[in-house]
Motif scaffolding. Structure first.
Motif, PDB file in Angstrom:
ATOM      1  N   GLY A 182       0.812  -1.206   0.000  1.00 32.01           N
ATOM      2  CA  GLY A 182       0.000   0.000   0.000  1.00 32.01           C
ATOM      3  C   GLY A 182       0.845   1.257   0.000  1.00 32.01           C
ATOM      4  O   GLY A 182       1.998   1.276   0.433  1.00 32.01           O
ATOM      5  N   GLN A 183       0.276   2.339  -0.485  1.00 27.69           N
ATOM      6  CA  GLN A 183       0.994   3.593  -0.641  1.00 27.69           C
ATOM      7  C   GLN A 183       0.319   4.680   0.198  1.00 27.69           C
ATOM      8  O   GLN A 183      -0.906   4.737   0.295  1.00 27.69           O
ATOM      9  CB  GLN A 183       0.990   4.002  -2.116  1.00 27.69           C
ATOM     10  N   PHE A 184       1.124   5.545   0.823  1.00 28.03           N
ATOM     11  CA  PHE A 184       0.621   6.706   1.543  1.00 28.03           C
ATOM     12  C   PHE A 184       0.983   7.972   0.791  1.00 28.03           C
ATOM     13  O   PHE A 184       2.067   8.076   0.216  1.00 28.03           O
ATOM     14  CB  PHE A 184       1.228   6.777   2.954  1.00 28.03           C
ATOM     15  N   TYR A 185       0.076   8.946   0.825  1.00 28.45           N
ATOM     16  CA  TYR A 185       0.395  10.280   0.313  1.00 28.45           C
ATOM     17  C   TYR A 185       0.001  11.279   1.390  1.00 28.45           C
ATOM     18  O   TYR A 185      -1.158  11.335   1.802  1.00 28.45           O
ATOM     19  CB  TYR A 185      -0.367  10.579  -0.975  1.00 28.45           C
ATOM     20  N   ILE A 225      -2.680  11.527  -8.895  1.00 28.38           N
ATOM     21  CA  ILE A 225      -1.886  10.467  -8.282  1.00 28.38           C
ATOM     22  C   ILE A 225      -2.373   9.134  -8.838  1.00 28.38           C
ATOM     23  O   ILE A 225      -3.584   8.876  -8.881  1.00 28.38           O
ATOM     24  CB  ILE A 225      -2.024  10.465  -6.754  1.00 28.38           C
ATOM     25  N   GLU A 226      -1.446   8.306  -9.269  1.00 23.53           N
ATOM     26  CA  GLU A 226      -1.767   6.968  -9.735  1.00 23.53           C
ATOM     27  C   GLU A 226      -1.003   5.953  -8.890  1.00 23.53           C
ATOM     28  O   GLU A 226       0.161   6.167  -8.553  1.00 23.53           O
ATOM     29  CB  GLU A 226      -1.419   6.804 -11.212  1.00 23.53           C
ATOM     30  N   SER A 227      -1.652   4.863  -8.545  1.00 25.22           N
ATOM     31  CA  SER A 227      -1.026   3.838  -7.710  1.00 25.22           C
ATOM     32  C   SER A 227      -1.314   2.459  -8.288  1.00 25.22           C
ATOM     33  O   SER A 227      -2.435   2.176  -8.720  1.00 25.22           O
ATOM     34  CB  SER A 227      -1.563   3.924  -6.275  1.00 25.22           C
ATOM     35  N   ASP A 228      -0.289   1.612  -8.300  1.00 20.26           N
ATOM     36  CA  ASP A 228      -0.465   0.229  -8.751  1.00 20.26           C
ATOM     37  C   ASP A 228      -1.056  -0.653  -7.655  1.00 20.26           C
ATOM     38  O   ASP A 228      -1.325  -1.833  -7.887  1.00 20.26           O
ATOM     39  CB  ASP A 228       0.874  -0.359  -9.194  1.00 20.26           C
ATOM     40  N   THR A 229      -1.246  -0.083  -6.459  1.00 12.94           N
ATOM     41  CA  THR A 229      -1.814  -0.834  -5.337  1.00 12.94           C
ATOM     42  C   THR A 229      -2.938  -0.001  -4.736  1.00 12.94           C
ATOM     43  O   THR A 229      -3.568   0.789  -5.421  1.00 12.94           O
ATOM     44  CB  THR A 229      -0.727  -1.109  -4.280  1.00 12.94           C
ATOM     45  N   SER A 230      -3.181  -0.171  -3.451  1.00  9.43           N
ATOM     46  CA  SER A 230      -4.112   0.696  -2.723  1.00  9.43           C
ATOM     47  C   SER A 230      -3.369   1.932  -2.243  1.00  9.43           C
ATOM     48  O   SER A 230      -2.138   1.957  -2.188  1.00  9.43           O
ATOM     49  CB  SER A 230      -4.712  -0.058  -1.535  1.00  9.43           C
ATOM     50  N   ILE A 231      -4.137   2.962  -1.876  1.00  9.98           N
ATOM     51  CA  ILE A 231      -3.500   4.205  -1.444  1.00  9.98           C
ATOM     52  C   ILE A 231      -4.315   4.869  -0.345  1.00  9.98           C
ATOM     53  O   ILE A 231      -5.547   4.852  -0.375  1.00  9.98           O
ATOM     54  CB  ILE A 231      -3.308   5.176  -2.632  1.00  9.98           C
ATOM     55  N   VAL A 232      -3.620   5.417   0.642  1.00 11.56           N
ATOM     56  CA  VAL A 232      -4.219   6.222   1.694  1.00 11.56           C
ATOM     57  C   VAL A 232      -3.717   7.648   1.526  1.00 11.56           C
ATOM     58  O   VAL A 232      -2.509   7.884   1.460  1.00 11.56           O
ATOM     59  CB  VAL A 232      -3.845   5.707   3.093  1.00 11.56           C
ATOM     60  N   ILE A 233      -4.638   8.599   1.443  1.00 11.70           N
ATOM     61  CA  ILE A 233      -4.276  10.004   1.289  1.00 11.70           C
ATOM     62  C   ILE A 233      -4.559  10.720   2.603  1.00 11.70           C
ATOM     63  O   ILE A 233      -5.708  10.768   3.059  1.00 11.70           O
ATOM     64  CB  ILE A 233      -5.064  10.645   0.139  1.00 11.70           C
ATOM     65  N   LEU A 234      -3.525  11.243   3.214  1.00 10.40           N
ATOM     66  CA  LEU A 234      -3.658  11.958   4.478  1.00 10.40           C
ATOM     67  C   LEU A 234      -3.844  13.439   4.181  1.00 10.40           C
ATOM     68  O   LEU A 234      -2.935  14.258   4.305  1.00 10.40           O
ATOM     69  CB  LEU A 234      -2.414  11.723   5.344  1.00 10.40           C
ATOM     70  N   GLY A 235      -5.042  13.775   3.742  1.00 13.86           N
ATOM     71  CA  GLY A 235      -5.353  15.143   3.346  1.00 13.86           C
ATOM     72  C   GLY A 235      -6.597  15.136   2.480  1.00 13.86           C
ATOM     73  O   GLY A 235      -7.257  14.099   2.318  1.00 13.86           O
ATOM     74  N   ASN A 236      -6.920  16.275   1.898  1.00 16.48           N
ATOM     75  CA  ASN A 236      -8.105  16.388   1.051  1.00 16.48           C
ATOM     76  C   ASN A 236      -7.772  16.117  -0.414  1.00 16.48           C
ATOM     77  O   ASN A 236      -6.634  16.263  -0.842  1.00 16.48           O
ATOM     78  CB  ASN A 236      -8.711  17.791   1.159  1.00 16.48           C
TER      79      ASN A 236
END
Length: 214
Positions: free
Chosen positions: A106-109, A119-130
């Motif tokens: 997983g990826q964090f931003y 933003i593009e991710s080859d997995t799941s992603i958590v965005i800490l923001g709006n």
């Protein structure tokens, strides 16, 4: 008998109250009668639907949705699920995903995505923001926004219908999971449906939007 089925609609969605004690076959007859009489009004509309009063099985729910679509040619693209068991199940799924991300792919931003940012991710992603209007997030896995979601999001971009999208505030301009999409006119500014943390997931050919309870 006129109160067995009641419909409350607005520009962005519809609440359908179904009597909890009436036989289901009788309710179907009343649903068909109600919507047939107003079919011209709903024709071609894209709406979110919420069922109140009665807990439907999946088969019953699909029967009602199919009857409405057939009778009115209305496009029901999102079902607002108010079942508490579903709420808790989805909450556990998100909690597990968040706890697993640090040791998986997983990826964090960290930070807010502004206009024209993608933003593009080859997995799941958590965005800490709006995710602001004009911003886009595309992921092959799930998308979790620890903030407000106003822009465009596409989870399960490689065709994964089991992906989901969660946000503390869900008001996207465009939302897609796998091949199923919901556009702004469905979410729009419907604060009644979108108040509080929400999660969107696919069941069949529709996206269900559920509260994430504390």
């Amino acid at each position: 008998m006129d109160r067995l089925v009641t419909i409350k609609s607005c520009r962005y969605g519809m609440e359908i109250y179904l009597d909890p004690d009436a036989p289901f076959e009788v309710l179907l007859e009343h649903v068909e009668e109600k919507f047939r009489s107003s079919a011209r009004f709903f024709e071609g509309a894209q709406v979110a639907v919420s069922f109140l009063g009665r807990r439907l099985t999946y088969t019953e729910e699909q029967a009602v949705l199919g009857l409405i679509s057939k009778t009115t040619e209305m496009d029901i693209v999102c079902v607002i699920d108010q079942d508490r068991e579903h709420e808790l199940a989805y909450k556990r799924i998100v909690e597990k995903t968040l706890s697993d991300f640090p040791v998986r792919d997983g990826q964090f931003y960290r930070g807010t995505l502004g206009k024209r940012q993608v933003i593009e991710s080859d997995t799941s992603i958590v965005i800490l923001g709006n995710v602001e209007p004009g911003a886009s997030v595309i992921a092959k896995g799930s998308i979790v926004v620890i903030g407000a979601l106003y822009g465009k999001v596409h989870a399960g971009a490689a065709g994964n219908q089991e992906a989901y999208i969660a946000a503390l505030s869900m008001q996207p301009r465009y939302l897609r999971i796998g091949d199923v999409e919901v556009r702004q006119q469905v979410f729009g500014q419907n604060r009644l449906y979108l108040h509080g943390p929400k999660i969107a997931a696919v069941d069949g050919t529709r996206i269900y939007l559920d509260p994430l309870v504390e």
